[in-house]
Motif scaffolding. Structure first.
Motif, PDB file in Angstrom:
ATOM      1  N   LEU A  34       0.817  -1.219   0.000  1.00  0.00           N
ATOM      2  CA  LEU A  34       0.000   0.000   0.000  1.00  0.00           C
ATOM      3  C   LEU A  34       0.847   1.264   0.000  1.00  0.00           C
ATOM      4  CD1 LEU A  34      -2.691  -1.088   2.611  1.00  0.00           C
ATOM      5  CD2 LEU A  34      -2.603  -1.556   0.155  1.00  0.00           C
ATOM      6  N   GLY A  35       1.920   1.249   0.759  1.00  0.00           N
ATOM      7  CA  GLY A  35       2.758   2.437   0.830  1.00  0.00           C
ATOM      8  C   GLY A  35       2.163   3.507   1.728  1.00  0.00           C
ATOM      9  N   ASP A  36       2.903   4.602   1.890  1.00  0.00           N
ATOM     10  CA  ASP A  36       2.521   5.664   2.820  1.00  0.00           C
ATOM     11  C   ASP A  36       1.287   6.444   2.365  1.00  0.00           C
ATOM     12  OD1 ASP A  36       4.654   5.001   4.462  1.00  0.00           O
ATOM     13  OD2 ASP A  36       6.019   6.367   3.425  1.00  0.00           O
ATOM     14  N   SER A  37       1.105   6.586   1.061  1.00  0.00           N
ATOM     15  CA  SER A  37      -0.025   7.386   0.576  1.00  0.00           C
ATOM     16  C   SER A  37      -1.360   6.754   0.967  1.00  0.00           C
ATOM     17  CB  SER A  37       0.053   7.560  -0.949  1.00  0.00           C
ATOM     18  OG  SER A  37      -0.001   6.303  -1.604  1.00  0.00           O
ATOM     19  N   GLU A  38      -1.419   5.427   0.942  1.00  0.00           N
ATOM     20  CA  GLU A  38      -2.684   4.782   1.281  1.00  0.00           C
ATOM     21  C   GLU A  38      -2.919   4.734   2.785  1.00  0.00           C
ATOM     22  OE1 GLU A  38      -4.909   4.489  -0.963  1.00  0.00           O
ATOM     23  OE2 GLU A  38      -3.291   5.265  -2.212  1.00  0.00           O
ATOM     24  N   VAL A  39      -1.851   4.782   3.560  1.00  0.00           N
ATOM     25  CA  VAL A  39      -2.029   4.923   5.006  1.00  0.00           C
ATOM     26  C   VAL A  39      -2.704   6.254   5.315  1.00  0.00           C
ATOM     27  CG1 VAL A  39      -0.836   5.090   7.233  1.00  0.00           C
ATOM     28  CG2 VAL A  39      -0.096   3.415   5.542  1.00  0.00           C
ATOM     29  N   LYS A  40      -2.403   7.272   4.512  1.00  0.00           N
ATOM     30  CA  LYS A  40      -3.058   8.581   4.671  1.00  0.00           C
ATOM     31  C   LYS A  40      -4.559   8.448   4.432  1.00  0.00           C
ATOM     32  CE  LYS A  40      -3.544  13.149   4.695  1.00  0.00           C
ATOM     33  NZ  LYS A  40      -4.970  13.250   4.339  1.00  0.00           N
ATOM     34  N   GLY A  48       4.666  -2.142   3.328  1.00  0.00           N
ATOM     35  CA  GLY A  48       5.582  -1.164   2.746  1.00  0.00           C
ATOM     36  C   GLY A  48       5.438   0.222   3.338  1.00  0.00           C
ATOM     37  N   ILE A  49       5.071   0.298   4.613  1.00  0.00           N
ATOM     38  CA  ILE A  49       4.837   1.586   5.279  1.00  0.00           C
ATOM     39  C   ILE A  49       6.127   2.063   5.942  1.00  0.00           C
ATOM     40  CG2 ILE A  49       3.519   2.740   7.107  1.00  0.00           C
ATOM     41  CD1 ILE A  49       1.340   0.551   6.677  1.00  0.00           C
ATOM     42  N   THR A  50       6.456   3.343   5.751  1.00  0.00           N
ATOM     43  CA  THR A  50       7.611   3.943   6.422  1.00  0.00           C
ATOM     44  C   THR A  50       7.218   5.127   7.297  1.00  0.00           C
ATOM     45  OG1 THR A  50       8.072   5.447   4.566  1.00  0.00           O
ATOM     46  CG2 THR A  50       9.119   3.259   4.511  1.00  0.00           C
ATOM     47  N   ASP A  51       6.112   5.783   6.950  1.00  0.00           N
ATOM     48  CA  ASP A  51       5.721   7.027   7.626  1.00  0.00           C
ATOM     49  C   ASP A  51       4.332   6.855   8.244  1.00  0.00           C
ATOM     50  OD1 ASP A  51       5.196   9.579   8.476  1.00  0.00           O
ATOM     51  OD2 ASP A  51       5.368  10.523   6.514  1.00  0.00           O
ATOM     52  N   VAL A  52       4.234   7.020   9.571  1.00  0.00           N
ATOM     53  CA  VAL A  52       2.942   6.871  10.249  1.00  0.00           C
ATOM     54  C   VAL A  52       2.472   8.200  10.840  1.00  0.00           C
ATOM     55  CG1 VAL A  52       3.175   4.409  10.741  1.00  0.00           C
ATOM     56  CG2 VAL A  52       4.131   6.094  12.347  1.00  0.00           C
ATOM     57  N   SER A  53       3.001   9.313  10.354  1.00  0.00           N
ATOM     58  CA  SER A  53       2.627  10.613  10.922  1.00  0.00           C
ATOM     59  C   SER A  53       1.141  10.907  10.699  1.00  0.00           C
ATOM     60  CB  SER A  53       3.495  11.726  10.318  1.00  0.00           C
ATOM     61  OG  SER A  53       3.388  11.754   8.898  1.00  0.00           O
ATOM     62  N   ALA A  54       0.621  10.584   9.511  1.00  0.00           N
ATOM     63  CA  ALA A  54      -0.801  10.833   9.236  1.00  0.00           C
ATOM     64  C   ALA A  54      -1.672   9.975  10.139  1.00  0.00           C
ATOM     65  CB  ALA A  54      -1.110  10.544   7.766  1.00  0.00           C
ATOM     66  N   LEU A  55      -1.265   8.742  10.347  1.00  0.00           N
ATOM     67  CA  LEU A  55      -2.013   7.835  11.224  1.00  0.00           C
ATOM     68  C   LEU A  55      -1.982   8.348  12.659  1.00  0.00           C
ATOM     69  CD1 LEU A  55      -3.530   5.126  11.222  1.00  0.00           C
ATOM     70  CD2 LEU A  55      -1.343   3.984  11.595  1.00  0.00           C
TER      71      LEU A  55
END
Length: 350
Positions: free
Chosen positions: A274-280, A302-309
């Motif tokens: 999914l990557g970071d964009s889909e975590v957003k 494939g997540i590296t950034d959880v700031s939005a979460l």
């Protein structure tokens, strides 16, 4: 006293549950004269079958043969009794998972499922070494008697072509009240597309859908999204583990979930890149005040950034409901702030 011994054939007489009870009561009051009773092709309930089945245990009863089923169904009945220790006609749940049934046994099981005496709520045939021919036989049998079934698991079998078509006919039937459907590792992307399309026409009963291990494809994702957006859809558990979902497809799914979020409690999107964009986008779902998600699984995405979460959990009521958040096997650069936000909640972070 001279007793008259005879056979009675009452097959296909539309005898109901009450009729079975009355027959059992009459035979119990004068049981010694009957040696064979044929009741195939009728419409009984479990209690009626049980009362007649109990007659065979009566020491005064000379009944030698009590026939409810066709020969193939009777073979299946004896096979199942040997596994579970009970008459399957008196069961609401049947689990034959991990038994290598083979075509002959599957056809017998199908004959049992088709019989009106069989009124299962739950059928689990996971990893039974069934081919498309076997799955076709089972799903064809269920088509003729769909109203009782609430829980169906055909995972880790090969459901292809005719099997998928019969299954779709069940799902579209207005009499179908299926609440749980598990189809892990068993279909092509064309099959996923057909099944998700069928679910759109009869969405109100389904509460759990597991399609993990199948490639959904663009058409399957589109159909599933249409289902999720339907106001009649009350799906609570959605498992899409390892479904080859792309970032673009995930955007379609999360957009659908955001439009109808209040029922979903458990979402598994693990092993999709999914990557970071889909975590957003998923974070936006959690921000929705109607969202009451309790479990969110994003293992190896494939997540590296959880700031939005982290921000969504900080600025919403999501943590009032969230009990489990799985971010394991991701290369997250900095998760300290997320851990701090979750620390005082009831949510477990993995």
């Amino acid at each position: 006293m001279l007793h008259c011994h005879f056979c009675s054939r009452l097959s296909n007489c539309r005898i109901t549950e009450e009729g079975y009870k009355a027959l059992a009561s009459a035979l119990r009051s004068n049981p010694s004269h009957l040696i064979e009773l044929d009741l195939t092709g009728n419409d009984p309930g479990q209690s009626g079958v049980k009362k007649l089945d109990d007659l065979l245990q009566d020491p005064d009863c000379e009944l030698k043969t009590l026939r409810f089923l066709s020969p193939d169904a009777e073979e299946a009945c004896q096979y199942v009794r040997g596994i579970v220790g009970k008459n399957p006609l008196l069961l609401r749940e049947l689990d034959l998972s991990k038994h290598e049934l083979g075509d002959t046994r599957v056809n017998q099981i199908a004959a049992l499922l088709q019989d009106k005496h069989c009124q299962l709520d739950t059928l689990k045939l996971r990893d039974c070494d069934m081919t498309d021919e076997g799955c076709s036989a089972v799903t064809s049998a269920l088509k003729s008697n769909p109203s009782h079934l609430k829980d169906l698991d055909l995972s880790i079998n090969e459901i292809r072509n005719t099997g998928v078509n019969h299954l779709c006919d069940i799902l579209k039937d207005s009499h179908c009240k299926l609440e749980i459907l598990r189809l892990r590792y068993c279909m092509t992307d064309e099959g996923c597309s057909a099944v998700t399309s069928a679910l759109k026409s009869n969405p109100s009963h389904l509460r759990e859908l597991n399609l993990s291990g199948n490639k959904l494809g663009d058409s399957g994702v589109k159909n599933l999204s249409d289902l999720l957006m339907n106001p009649q859809c009350k799906l609570e558990i959605l498992d899409l583990w390892k479904c080859s979902i792309t970032e673009k497809q995930c955007l379609i799914l999360t957009s659908a979930l955001k439009s109808n979020p209040s029922h979903l409690r458990d979402l598994d999107l693990s092993r999709n890149k999914l990557g970071d964009s889909e975590v957003k986008n998923l974070s936006d779902l959690l921000m929705n005040p109607q969202c009451k998600l309790e479990k969110l699984h994003l293992n190896d995405c494939g997540i590296t950034d959880v700031s939005a979460l982290t921000q969504s959990l900080t600025n919403s009521k999501a943590l009032q409901f969230l009990k489990e958040l799985d971010l394991s096997d991701n290369m997250i650069i900095d998760s300290k702030q997320l851990r701090d936000v979750i620390r005082d909640s009831n949510c477990t972070l993995r």
